[in-house]
Design an enzyme around this catalytic site. Structure first.
Site, PDB file in Angstrom:
ATOM      1  N   ARG A  15       7.362 -70.611  71.112  1.00 51.54           N
ATOM      2  CA  ARG A  15       8.127 -70.847  69.889  1.00 51.54           C
ATOM      3  C   ARG A  15       9.463 -70.089  69.951  1.00 51.54           C
ATOM      4  NH1 ARG A  15       3.637 -69.037  65.668  1.00 51.54           N
ATOM      5  NH2 ARG A  15       3.240 -67.641  67.396  1.00 51.54           N
ATOM      6  N   LYS A  75       7.403 -63.472  67.451  1.00 51.05           N
ATOM      7  CA  LYS A  75       6.380 -62.431  67.679  1.00 51.05           C
ATOM      8  C   LYS A  75       6.980 -61.042  67.518  1.00 51.05           C
ATOM      9  CE  LYS A  75       2.726 -63.305  68.555  1.00 51.05           C
ATOM     10  NZ  LYS A  75       1.639 -63.721  67.634  1.00 51.05           N
ATOM     11  N   TYR A  94       7.293 -61.771  62.732  1.00 48.32           N
ATOM     12  CA  TYR A  94       5.912 -61.283  62.584  1.00 48.32           C
ATOM     13  C   TYR A  94       5.832 -59.902  63.220  1.00 48.32           C
ATOM     14  CZ  TYR A  94       4.187 -66.016  61.439  1.00 48.32           C
ATOM     15  OH  TYR A  94       3.950 -67.221  60.843  1.00 48.32           O
ATOM     16  N   HIS A  96       2.661 -57.422  62.342  1.00 46.45           N
ATOM     17  CA  HIS A  96       1.237 -57.003  62.428  1.00 46.45           C
ATOM     18  C   HIS A  96       1.135 -55.551  62.889  1.00 46.45           C
ATOM     19  CE1 HIS A  96      -0.135 -61.092  61.660  1.00 46.45           C
ATOM     20  NE2 HIS A  96       0.744 -61.522  62.555  1.00 46.45           N
ATOM     21  N   GLU A 118       4.421 -61.672  57.862  1.00 47.50           N
ATOM     22  CA  GLU A 118       3.036 -61.800  57.388  1.00 47.50           C
ATOM     23  C   GLU A 118       2.769 -61.099  56.065  1.00 47.50           C
ATOM     24  OE1 GLU A 118       3.907 -60.107  60.113  1.00 47.50           O
ATOM     25  OE2 GLU A 118       2.997 -58.115  60.040  1.00 47.50           O
ATOM     26  N   SER A 134      -1.357 -71.524  59.632  1.00 40.80           N
ATOM     27  CA  SER A 134      -2.733 -71.913  59.287  1.00 40.80           C
ATOM     28  C   SER A 134      -2.828 -73.428  59.153  1.00 40.80           C
ATOM     29  CB  SER A 134      -3.170 -71.254  57.971  1.00 40.80           C
ATOM     30  OG  SER A 134      -3.416 -69.885  58.159  1.00 40.80           O
ATOM     31  N   ASP A 198     -17.614 -73.430  51.018  1.00 41.16           N
ATOM     32  CA  ASP A 198     -16.857 -72.251  50.569  1.00 41.16           C
ATOM     33  C   ASP A 198     -17.722 -71.512  49.558  1.00 41.16           C
ATOM     34  OD1 ASP A 198     -13.450 -71.760  50.768  1.00 41.16           O
ATOM     35  OD2 ASP A 198     -14.656 -70.475  49.486  1.00 41.16           O
ATOM     36  N   ARG A 203     -12.023 -72.930  44.192  1.00 41.14           N
ATOM     37  CA  ARG A 203     -11.492 -73.602  45.386  1.00 41.14           C
ATOM     38  C   ARG A 203     -12.215 -74.935  45.616  1.00 41.14           C
ATOM     39  NH1 ARG A 203      -6.785 -74.029  47.864  1.00 41.14           N
ATOM     40  NH2 ARG A 203      -7.148 -75.101  49.821  1.00 41.14           N
ATOM     41  N   SER A 220     -21.459 -72.180  50.176  1.00 37.96           N
ATOM     42  CA  SER A 220     -21.768 -71.580  51.472  1.00 37.96           C
ATOM     43  C   SER A 220     -22.869 -70.518  51.358  1.00 37.96           C
ATOM     44  CB  SER A 220     -20.479 -70.972  52.043  1.00 37.96           C
ATOM     45  OG  SER A 220     -20.704 -70.382  53.273  1.00 37.96           O
ATOM     46  N   LEU A 240     -11.915 -66.508  55.717  1.00 40.28           N
ATOM     47  CA  LEU A 240     -11.093 -65.291  55.738  1.00 40.28           C
ATOM     48  C   LEU A 240     -11.477 -64.442  54.541  1.00 40.28           C
ATOM     49  CD1 LEU A 240      -8.717 -63.583  56.856  1.00 40.28           C
ATOM     50  CD2 LEU A 240      -7.226 -64.835  55.315  1.00 40.28           C
ATOM     51  N   ALA A 268     -11.088 -68.704  63.092  1.00 44.64           N
ATOM     52  CA  ALA A 268     -11.018 -67.322  62.571  1.00 44.64           C
ATOM     53  C   ALA A 268     -11.167 -66.271  63.672  1.00 44.64           C
ATOM     54  CB  ALA A 268     -12.091 -67.118  61.501  1.00 44.64           C
ATOM     55  N   ASP A 270      -9.024 -64.899  65.399  1.00 43.32           N
ATOM     56  CA  ASP A 270      -8.020 -63.822  65.341  1.00 43.32           C
ATOM     57  C   ASP A 270      -8.445 -62.694  64.410  1.00 43.32           C
ATOM     58  OD1 ASP A 270      -7.699 -65.363  63.056  1.00 43.32           O
ATOM     59  OD2 ASP A 270      -5.522 -65.194  63.036  1.00 43.32           O
ATOM     60  N   ASN A 300      -4.403 -68.075  69.498  1.00 41.64           N
ATOM     61  CA  ASN A 300      -3.059 -68.501  69.043  1.00 41.64           C
ATOM     62  C   ASN A 300      -2.943 -70.009  69.168  1.00 41.64           C
ATOM     63  OD1 ASN A 300      -2.999 -68.493  71.844  1.00 41.64           O
ATOM     64  ND2 ASN A 300      -0.789 -68.161  71.915  1.00 41.64           N
TER      65      ASN A 300
HETATM   66  N1  LIG Z   1      -6.754 -69.108  65.806  1.00 42.20           N
HETATM   67  C1  LIG Z   1      -5.549 -69.324  65.315  1.00 42.20           C
HETATM   68  O1  LIG Z   1      -4.611 -69.670  66.050  1.00 42.20           O
HETATM   69  C2  LIG Z   1      -5.286 -69.164  63.853  1.00 42.20           C
HETATM   70  C3  LIG Z   1      -4.116 -69.686  63.280  1.00 42.20           C
HETATM   71  C4  LIG Z   1      -3.943 -69.571  61.890  1.00 42.20           C
HETATM   72  C5  LIG Z   1      -4.925 -68.923  61.111  1.00 42.20           C
HETATM   73  N2  LIG Z   1      -6.038 -68.406  61.722  1.00 42.20           N
HETATM   74  C6  LIG Z   1      -7.110 -67.741  60.982  1.00 42.20           C
HETATM   75  O2  LIG Z   1      -7.905 -68.682  60.288  1.00 42.20           O
HETATM   76  C7  LIG Z   1      -8.610 -67.984  59.257  1.00 42.20           C
HETATM   77  C8  LIG Z   1      -8.503 -68.750  57.940  1.00 42.20           C
HETATM   78  O3  LIG Z   1      -7.156 -68.682  57.489  1.00 42.20           O
HETATM   79  P1  LIG Z   1      -6.704 -69.378  56.120  1.00 42.20           P
HETATM   80  O4  LIG Z   1      -5.221 -69.306  56.093  1.00 42.20           O
HETATM   81  O5  LIG Z   1      -7.376 -70.704  55.951  1.00 42.20           O
HETATM   82  O6  LIG Z   1      -7.308 -68.369  55.026  1.00 42.20           O
HETATM   83  P2  LIG Z   1      -7.537 -68.687  53.479  1.00 42.20           P
HETATM   84  O7  LIG Z   1      -7.571 -67.366  52.791  1.00 42.20           O
HETATM   85  O8  LIG Z   1      -6.589 -69.734  53.001  1.00 42.20           O
HETATM   86  O9  LIG Z   1      -9.002 -69.343  53.417  1.00 42.20           O
HETATM   87  C9  LIG Z   1     -10.181 -68.656  53.686  1.00 42.20           C
HETATM   88  C10 LIG Z   1     -11.311 -69.281  52.880  1.00 42.20           C
HETATM   89  O10 LIG Z   1     -12.546 -68.700  53.326  1.00 42.20           O
HETATM   90  C11 LIG Z   1     -13.397 -68.681  52.190  1.00 42.20           C
HETATM   91  N3  LIG Z   1     -14.563 -67.839  52.458  1.00 42.20           N
HETATM   92  C12 LIG Z   1     -14.678 -66.495  52.448  1.00 42.20           C
HETATM   93  N4  LIG Z   1     -15.940 -66.133  52.761  1.00 42.20           N
HETATM   94  C13 LIG Z   1     -16.637 -67.280  52.990  1.00 42.20           C
HETATM   95  C14 LIG Z   1     -17.981 -67.574  53.345  1.00 42.20           C
HETATM   96  N5  LIG Z   1     -18.887 -66.617  53.549  1.00 42.20           N
HETATM   97  N6  LIG Z   1     -18.325 -68.876  53.485  1.00 42.20           N
HETATM   98  C15 LIG Z   1     -17.435 -69.859  53.296  1.00 42.20           C
HETATM   99  N7  LIG Z   1     -16.157 -69.643  52.939  1.00 42.20           N
HETATM  100  C16 LIG Z   1     -15.767 -68.371  52.799  1.00 42.20           C
HETATM  101  C17 LIG Z   1     -12.470 -68.200  51.071  1.00 42.20           C
HETATM  102  O11 LIG Z   1     -13.015 -68.480  49.789  1.00 42.20           O
HETATM  103  C18 LIG Z   1     -11.204 -69.010  51.378  1.00 42.20           C
HETATM  104  O12 LIG Z   1     -11.189 -70.248  50.658  1.00 42.20           O
HETATM  105  C19 LIG Z   1      -7.979 -66.581  59.216  1.00 42.20           C
HETATM  106  O13 LIG Z   1      -8.800 -65.689  59.928  1.00 42.20           O
HETATM  107  C20 LIG Z   1      -6.665 -66.777  59.921  1.00 42.20           C
HETATM  108  O14 LIG Z   1      -6.172 -65.558  60.465  1.00 42.20           O
HETATM  109  C21 LIG Z   1      -6.212 -68.515  63.070  1.00 42.20           C
END
Ligand SMILES: NC(=O)c1ccc[n+]([C@@H]2O[C@H](COP(=O)([O-])OP(=O)(O)OC[C@H]3O[C@@H](n4cnc5c(N)ncnc54)[C@H](O)[C@@H]3O)[C@@H](O)[C@H]2O)c1
Length: 372
Positions: A15, A75, A94, A96, A118, A134, A198, A203, A220, A240, A268, A270, A300
């Site tokens: 990027r 980054k 970013y 972190h 962030e 996301s 969820d 939500r 959930s 998350l 998730a 990360d 990533n």
């Molecule tokens: N791998 C990657 O490249 C990458 C890229 C972007 C984001 N992410 C990660 O993805 C994850 C989600 O990000 P997001 O932006 O959607 O977060 P978000 O906060 O928008 O959504 C998270 C959801 O999880 C729900 N939740 C919490 N505990 C739960 C459970 N036990 N069961 C079911 N649902 C539950 C929450 O209510 C919320 O709706 C984060 O860890 C983020 O860092 C990873």
């Protein structure tokens, strides 16, 4: 203001911090833009695309850092880049910092002012400069999951949408936030039978109101989730809990009850991942197998679609970047408390409480930083 954008040097990062459109907006607003040669090439923007909008191409990162009042990146600055930052220079990227004491130390020592993407907030309590990534990862998840499900990749050999006479793949998305919603939309669009789990009732109400016809929602609880995971062809991990490691929601023992060749896509990862058997992988070698279940755990994911990700990030950062350039960081942050939330470092002091707490470093309030 002189705005500089160096080429990203972190491995596998394609990027770029400024698109030609962002550079054009800055030039129209009366700023000078300097871009390191080939900075945009990984995202499909060559030097001529920047020249065409009035930016100046420089040969080296050293020249960009030496010229610019504000550095715009993607980054966190790498050790060599941190040495080039100077007192009074503004860094917008970013960061972190909480898990990164070396970088924090270097930024404090440089005397620069650093605003982290962030931690910038919006009026709904969201994180507007994290959300685009996301969205990308969420929409990518069913695409890579569908590929993982193909026989040659070790998967079950199931087509997402099925065909007339053959049912579609069953997809369970755990977490209905930004990632989960986008994953569910795309999986449903591919014709799969999708359920989003969820624990937040508001939500789920929102998802049901907006997408009720496209996919189902479920609470959930451990039992219900286990039941759906057993029947699933693909499970997307998208939970998350802000500030905490992801909870391990699918145990290793549960894998033996799943359909052989099913795909787990742990977005998730990360935050440590929400499946017990998840470990971070790279785009070069993205999937592995445990107990007959295929895992995709790339930390990533947006890097796979660098052009889309660059443009999406640029759309989100551009208004903030222009405000910083037009008003200077102090006035821009005074006028916008959400941008002020992004301030992490100023003139040798930390200004973000959680980072200070994580690293055991004293913090001054952002309000005090504005006055100093
Ligand atoms: N791998 C990657 O490249 C990458 C890229 C972007 C984001 N992410 C990660 O993805 C994850 C989600 O990000 P997001 O932006 O959607 O977060 P978000 O906060 O928008 O959504 C998270 C959801 O999880 C729900 N939740 C919490 N505990 C739960 C459970 N036990 N069961 C079911 N649902 C539950 C929450 O209510 C919320 O709706 C984060 O860890 C983020 O860092 C990873």
């Amino acid at each position: 203001m002189k705005i500089g954008c160096p080429k990203e040097i972190k491995p596998q990062e394609f990027r770029v911090g400024m698109t030609p459109n962002a550079a054009a907006e800055a030039v129209v607003n009366g700023h000078e833009v300097v871009i390191e040669t080939n900075a945009g090439i990984g995202s499909g923007f060559d030097d001529d695309a920047y020249r065409a909008v009035g930016a100046v191409i420089l040969d080296t990162a050293e020249e960009v850092f030496a010229t610019a009042d504000m550095i715009v990146k993607v980054k966190e600055p790498q050790p060599g880049e941190r040495k080039m930052l100077r007192e009074g220079q503004l860094l917008f990227t970013y960061l972190h910092l909480a898990p990164d004491p070396e970088q924090t130390h270097d930024l404090l020592e440089s005397g620069c002012t650093a605003i982290a993407y962030e931690t910038v907030t919006d009026r709904n309590g969201g994180l507007p400069l994290l959300a685009p990534m996301s969205e990308v990862a969420g929409r990518l998840a069913p695409q890579v999951g569908a590929w993982t499900l193909q026989k040659a990749n070790g998967g079950r050999g199931v087509l997402m949408g099925g065909v007339p006479g053959v049912g579609p793949a069953k997809v369970v998305v755990i977490g209905g936030g930004v990632v989960g919603t986008q994953a569910a939309r795309v999986a449903a669009g591919m014709g799969a039978d999708v359920t989003v789990l969820d624990r937040s009732l508001p939500r789920m109400s929102y998802l049901d109101d907006v997408f009720g016809g496209m996919f189902k929602t479920g609470f959930s609880s451990a039992n219900y989730m286990a039941e759906l995971v057993r029947q699933a062809d693909m499970v997307v991990g998208a939970v998350l809990i802000p500030g905490a490691a992801a909870p391990k929601l699918v145990s290793r023992a549960m894998l033996s009850e799943m359909k052989p060749g099913a795909a787990l896509v742990d977005v998730a990862i990360d935050q440590g991942g929400c499946f017990e058997t998840s470990r971070a992988t790279t785009h070069a070698d993205p999937i592995y197998e445990v107990d007959g279940i295929m895992h995709y755990c790339v930390a990533n994911m947006p890097g796979a679609v660098a052009r889309t990700s660059t443009i999406a990030l640029g759309n989100a950062t551009m208004p903030f970047m222009l405000n910083l350039a037009n008003k200077g960081w102090r006035k821009a942050c005074e006028d916008d408390p959400h941008l002020l939330k992004g301030l992490n470092v100023h003139a040798g002091k930390l200004t973000y409480y959680e980072v200070g707490e994580a690293l055991g470093i004293d913090v001054i309030s952002p309000a005090l930083a504005l006055k100093s």
